[in-house]
Structures are given as structure tokens and as C-alpha cells.
Design a protein around this motif. Structure first.
Motif, PDB file in Angstrom:
ATOM      1  N   TRP A  22      11.734  -5.844  88.740  1.00  0.00           N
ATOM      2  CA  TRP A  22      10.353  -6.305  88.817  1.00  0.00           C
ATOM      3  C   TRP A  22       9.522  -5.710  87.682  1.00  0.00           C
ATOM      4  CZ3 TRP A  22       7.139  -9.791  89.737  1.00  0.00           C
ATOM      5  CH2 TRP A  22       5.773  -9.544  89.905  1.00  0.00           C
ATOM      6  N   HIS A  23       9.715  -4.433  87.390  1.00  0.00           N
ATOM      7  CA  HIS A  23       8.981  -3.803  86.294  1.00  0.00           C
ATOM      8  C   HIS A  23       9.383  -4.393  84.941  1.00  0.00           C
ATOM      9  CE1 HIS A  23       6.880  -1.085  88.776  1.00  0.00           C
ATOM     10  NE2 HIS A  23       7.875  -0.267  89.049  1.00  0.00           N
ATOM     11  N   LEU A  24      10.607  -4.897  84.843  1.00  0.00           N
ATOM     12  CA  LEU A  24      11.029  -5.548  83.605  1.00  0.00           C
ATOM     13  C   LEU A  24      10.411  -6.929  83.455  1.00  0.00           C
ATOM     14  CD1 LEU A  24      14.854  -4.776  83.231  1.00  0.00           C
ATOM     15  CD2 LEU A  24      12.930  -3.589  82.208  1.00  0.00           C
ATOM     16  N   ALA A  25      10.243  -7.630  84.568  1.00  0.00           N
ATOM     17  CA  ALA A  25       9.845  -9.036  84.497  1.00  0.00           C
ATOM     18  C   ALA A  25       8.339  -9.259  84.465  1.00  0.00           C
ATOM     19  CB  ALA A  25      10.448  -9.791  85.680  1.00  0.00           C
ATOM     20  N   TRP A  26       7.576  -8.486  85.249  1.00  0.00           N
ATOM     21  CA  TRP A  26       6.179  -8.865  85.427  1.00  0.00           C
ATOM     22  C   TRP A  26       5.338  -8.772  84.149  1.00  0.00           C
ATOM     23  CZ3 TRP A  26       1.959  -6.079  84.259  1.00  0.00           C
ATOM     24  CH2 TRP A  26       2.024  -4.690  84.255  1.00  0.00           C
ATOM     25  N   PRO A  27       5.579  -7.830  83.200  1.00  0.00           N
ATOM     26  CA  PRO A  27       4.735  -7.846  81.993  1.00  0.00           C
ATOM     27  C   PRO A  27       4.824  -9.157  81.222  1.00  0.00           C
ATOM     28  CG  PRO A  27       5.843  -5.734  82.191  1.00  0.00           C
ATOM     29  CD  PRO A  27       6.467  -6.641  83.205  1.00  0.00           C
ATOM     30  N   THR A  28       6.038  -9.697  81.062  1.00  0.00           N
ATOM     31  CA  THR A  28       6.197 -10.956  80.340  1.00  0.00           C
ATOM     32  C   THR A  28       5.595 -12.112  81.132  1.00  0.00           C
ATOM     33  OG1 THR A  28       8.235 -10.137  79.336  1.00  0.00           O
ATOM     34  CG2 THR A  28       7.834 -12.502  79.223  1.00  0.00           C
ATOM     35  N   LEU A  29       5.788 -12.128  82.442  1.00  0.00           N
ATOM     36  CA  LEU A  29       5.225 -13.200  83.260  1.00  0.00           C
ATOM     37  C   LEU A  29       3.698 -13.182  83.195  1.00  0.00           C
ATOM     38  CD1 LEU A  29       7.550 -12.951  86.402  1.00  0.00           C
ATOM     39  CD2 LEU A  29       7.633 -14.655  84.562  1.00  0.00           C
ATOM     40  N   ALA A  30       3.119 -11.982  83.261  1.00  0.00           N
ATOM     41  CA  ALA A  30       1.662 -11.878  83.201  1.00  0.00           C
ATOM     42  C   ALA A  30       1.137 -12.308  81.832  1.00  0.00           C
ATOM     43  CB  ALA A  30       1.228 -10.440  83.505  1.00  0.00           C
ATOM     44  N   PRO A  87       5.988 -14.402  69.618  1.00  0.00           N
ATOM     45  CA  PRO A  87       5.670 -12.995  69.357  1.00  0.00           C
ATOM     46  C   PRO A  87       4.338 -12.546  69.951  1.00  0.00           C
ATOM     47  CG  PRO A  87       5.451 -14.302  67.355  1.00  0.00           C
ATOM     48  CD  PRO A  87       6.125 -15.172  68.362  1.00  0.00           C
ATOM     49  N   VAL A  88       3.378 -13.468  70.105  1.00  0.00           N
ATOM     50  CA  VAL A  88       2.096 -13.100  70.703  1.00  0.00           C
ATOM     51  C   VAL A  88       2.290 -12.712  72.171  1.00  0.00           C
ATOM     52  CG1 VAL A  88      -0.148 -13.998  71.436  1.00  0.00           C
ATOM     53  CG2 VAL A  88       0.660 -14.423  69.121  1.00  0.00           C
ATOM     54  N   VAL A  89       3.049 -13.514  72.903  1.00  0.00           N
ATOM     55  CA  VAL A  89       3.354 -13.179  74.297  1.00  0.00           C
ATOM     56  C   VAL A  89       4.147 -11.880  74.363  1.00  0.00           C
ATOM     57  CG1 VAL A  89       4.677 -13.897  76.340  1.00  0.00           C
ATOM     58  CG2 VAL A  89       3.235 -15.552  75.124  1.00  0.00           C
ATOM     59  N   TYR A  90       5.094 -11.712  73.443  1.00  0.00           N
ATOM     60  CA  TYR A  90       5.907 -10.494  73.416  1.00  0.00           C
ATOM     61  C   TYR A  90       5.027  -9.270  73.207  1.00  0.00           C
ATOM     62  CZ  TYR A  90       9.593  -7.200  72.174  1.00  0.00           C
ATOM     63  OH  TYR A  90      10.428  -6.114  72.141  1.00  0.00           O
ATOM     64  N   ALA A  91       4.125  -9.329  72.214  1.00  0.00           N
ATOM     65  CA  ALA A  91       3.273  -8.179  71.917  1.00  0.00           C
ATOM     66  C   ALA A  91       2.364  -7.852  73.098  1.00  0.00           C
ATOM     67  CB  ALA A  91       2.443  -8.448  70.659  1.00  0.00           C
ATOM     68  N   THR A  92       1.837  -8.866  73.742  1.00  0.00           N
ATOM     69  CA  THR A  92       0.994  -8.637  74.917  1.00  0.00           C
ATOM     70  C   THR A  92       1.793  -8.003  76.043  1.00  0.00           C
ATOM     71  OG1 THR A  92      -0.308 -10.596  74.316  1.00  0.00           O
ATOM     72  CG2 THR A  92      -0.588  -9.738  76.541  1.00  0.00           C
ATOM     73  N   ALA A  93       3.016  -8.471  76.235  1.00  0.00           N
ATOM     74  CA  ALA A  93       3.874  -7.899  77.276  1.00  0.00           C
ATOM     75  C   ALA A  93       4.236  -6.455  76.963  1.00  0.00           C
ATOM     76  CB  ALA A  93       5.140  -8.742  77.435  1.00  0.00           C
ATOM     77  N   VAL A  94       4.442  -6.136  75.688  1.00  0.00           N
ATOM     78  CA  VAL A  94       4.732  -4.751  75.300  1.00  0.00           C
ATOM     79  C   VAL A  94       3.559  -3.849  75.674  1.00  0.00           C
ATOM     80  CG1 VAL A  94       4.993  -3.202  73.310  1.00  0.00           C
ATOM     81  CG2 VAL A  94       6.384  -5.272  73.475  1.00  0.00           C
ATOM     82  N   PHE A  95       2.345  -4.315  75.406  1.00  0.00           N
ATOM     83  CA  PHE A  95       1.169  -3.523  75.753  1.00  0.00           C
ATOM     84  C   PHE A  95       1.081  -3.299  77.262  1.00  0.00           C
ATOM     85  CE2 PHE A  95      -3.260  -3.028  76.965  1.00  0.00           C
ATOM     86  CZ  PHE A  95      -3.677  -2.010  76.118  1.00  0.00           C
TER      87      PHE A  95
END
Length: 245
Positions: A22-30, A87-95
Motif C-alpha cells: 500500500w505504501h508503494l502504490a498510493w503515492p503514484t495513485l494519488a 515524469p511529472v506524475v513520477y516526480a509528484t509521487a516521489v515527493f
């Protein structure tokens, strides 16, 4: 290189609890949800504006325009916007992962696999937020500056991977050690492992382009850095004790 591959393998081994997934998935989903909503609202107008901007470039002036916007150009712009969105979604998910998911994963992983490491707390959650914000700002500036190069075939992917590698390394190197290393150890780790941190960041960024796996890639990179960082810290302290002995 072997240490980096081992960190990726250990990160896989840490995924034995549903909470970790869940911790792996939710940042990208959000991140995808947030940008998806913005895209639904502004996509058409943004595409038309970008197509008009590209059409004003001197070397594209010979293109036949229909009502100011070439249909071919508009189609190409939609493809370009989709490529940029990854990459925009990726960078946001990293944050998001750095701010919330990675600290929670760090607690679980450290308790189970690195309980022998003394916590010297050279960093903090506030420091992590400042570090992640700075990394995201630099990533954004780099993306804007290099945006014209995306028009060169193949350059978009290379630039995206390079920027993602730097973003991962800059963001997660701090998060991995903030609870266990002191300030001196963190600085020494950052300086000594700079090249391998970028290589680990590159591996994490590349996962963002694999179907399905891309949903876990941003936070998974953080988990990789946790293992890479704490293993290196354990080795550093062991070497220091050997010298003193």
C-alpha cells in the motif's frame, strides 16, 4: 554495482506485508489522480496553446495551418503532453513518498532488518520535507530548461531518465539515513556514494516506464535507497570500529 543490485533484491524481500504494498502504490495513485483531474480540466486549452507556441517557431513556419493550428501539430502535441505527464506524475509521487510513505517504510524495515544500527538522528521529517521540496524545485527547473530538447527524437526519454535519477538520489539519500546517521555520517555518505546513488536512482527511474510496475516505482525507489543507505552505514561503522580497535 553489486551493492545496488543487492539493495533492489532486499527491497523485494521487504514486501512481505500488505501494508508495504500500500505504501508503494498510493503515492503514484494519488499523483495520477491529481494530475488526471487537472488534465481533464485544462488538457484541451493547454494542447491548443502549446501547438500555437510550437507553430510560431521559425523552423516550423512552413507547416500549413488551419485556423492557426495544424491538425498534425495538434496530434503531435497530445502525444508530447502524454510523454511529459509520465515524469511529472513520477516526480509528484516521489515527493509524496518522501514526505509520508518512505518514513513509514523506514520504521518497519529498520526494526526488522537493521535493529543493530544505533539511531543518531542526524535528520528529521522537517529536513526531509525541505530536501524533497528543493529536489522537486530543481527537477522542475531542469525540466523547463531542457523542454525544447524533447522535440529531438529520443531525447525526451534520455532527459527524463537523467532527471529522475537525480531526483531519486537527491530526495531519498536523505530519507534513508535521517533516523540512523548523524550529520557527519550523512555528509560522508553523500560524498562517497554520489555515483552509485545516481545509478540506483537511474534504476528506480527506469522502472517508471514498465507497465504495471510503474505504479510502484517511485516509492519502491525509496525502499531501495533505505536498504542501500542502511547497509552502507552499517559497513561504515564497522570499518570505523575496526580502525579504532
Amino acid at each position: 554495482m553489486a551493492d545496488i543490485l543487492a539493495a533492489f533484491a532486499r527491497a523485494l524481500g521487504s514486501l512481505t506485508h500488505p501494508v508495504m504494498f500500500w505504501h508503494l502504490a498510493w503515492p503514484t495513485l494519488a499523483a495520477a489522480l491529481a494530475w488526471g483531474v487537472l488534465g481533464a480540466i485544462f488538457w484541451g486549452s493547454a494542447a491548443a496553446s502549446l501547438a500555437g507556441l510550437l507553430g510560431s517557431l521559425p523552423w516550423l513556419q512552413e507547416i500549413e495551418w488551419a485556423h492557426g493550428v495544424s491538425f498534425a501539430m495538434l496530434g503531435a502535441v497530445h502525444v508530447l503532453m502524454v510523454l511529459v505527464l509520465v515524469p511529472v506524475v513520477y516526480a509528484t509521487a516521489v515527493f509524496l513518498a518522501s514526505a509520508i510513505a518512505v518514513p513509514l517504510m523506514l520504521e518497519r524495515v529498520a526494526a526488522r532488518e537493521y535493529a543493530d544500527l544505533e539511531r543518531r538522528r542526524g535528520g528529521s521529517l522537517a529536513g526531509s520535507l525541505r530536501n524533497a521540496s528543493f529536489a522537486l524545485a530543481v527537477w522542475s527547473a531542469g525540466s523547463i530548461v531542457t523542454a525544447p530538447l524533447w522535440l529531438v527524437p529520443g531525447m525526451g526519454l534520455l532527459l527524463s531518465l537523467a532527471l529522475s535519477a537525480w531526483l531519486n538520489a537527491r530526495t531519498y539519500r536523505y530519507d534513508a539515513l535521517m533516523q540512523h546517521a548523524d550529520a557527519h555520517e550523512m555528509h560522508a555518505f553523500f560524498e562517497r556514494e554520489r555515483g552509485r546513488l545516481l545509478l540506483a536512482g537511474l534504476g528506480g527511474g527506469a522502472l517508471a516506464y514498465l507497465p504495471v510496475i510503474h505504479l510502484l516505482a517511485p516509492a519502491y525507489a525509496g525502499l531501495v535507497f533505505i536498504h542501500f543507505g542502511l547497509t552502507a552505514l552499517r559497513r561504515m561503522r564497522g570499518a570505523a570500529q575496526a580502525i579504532r580497535a
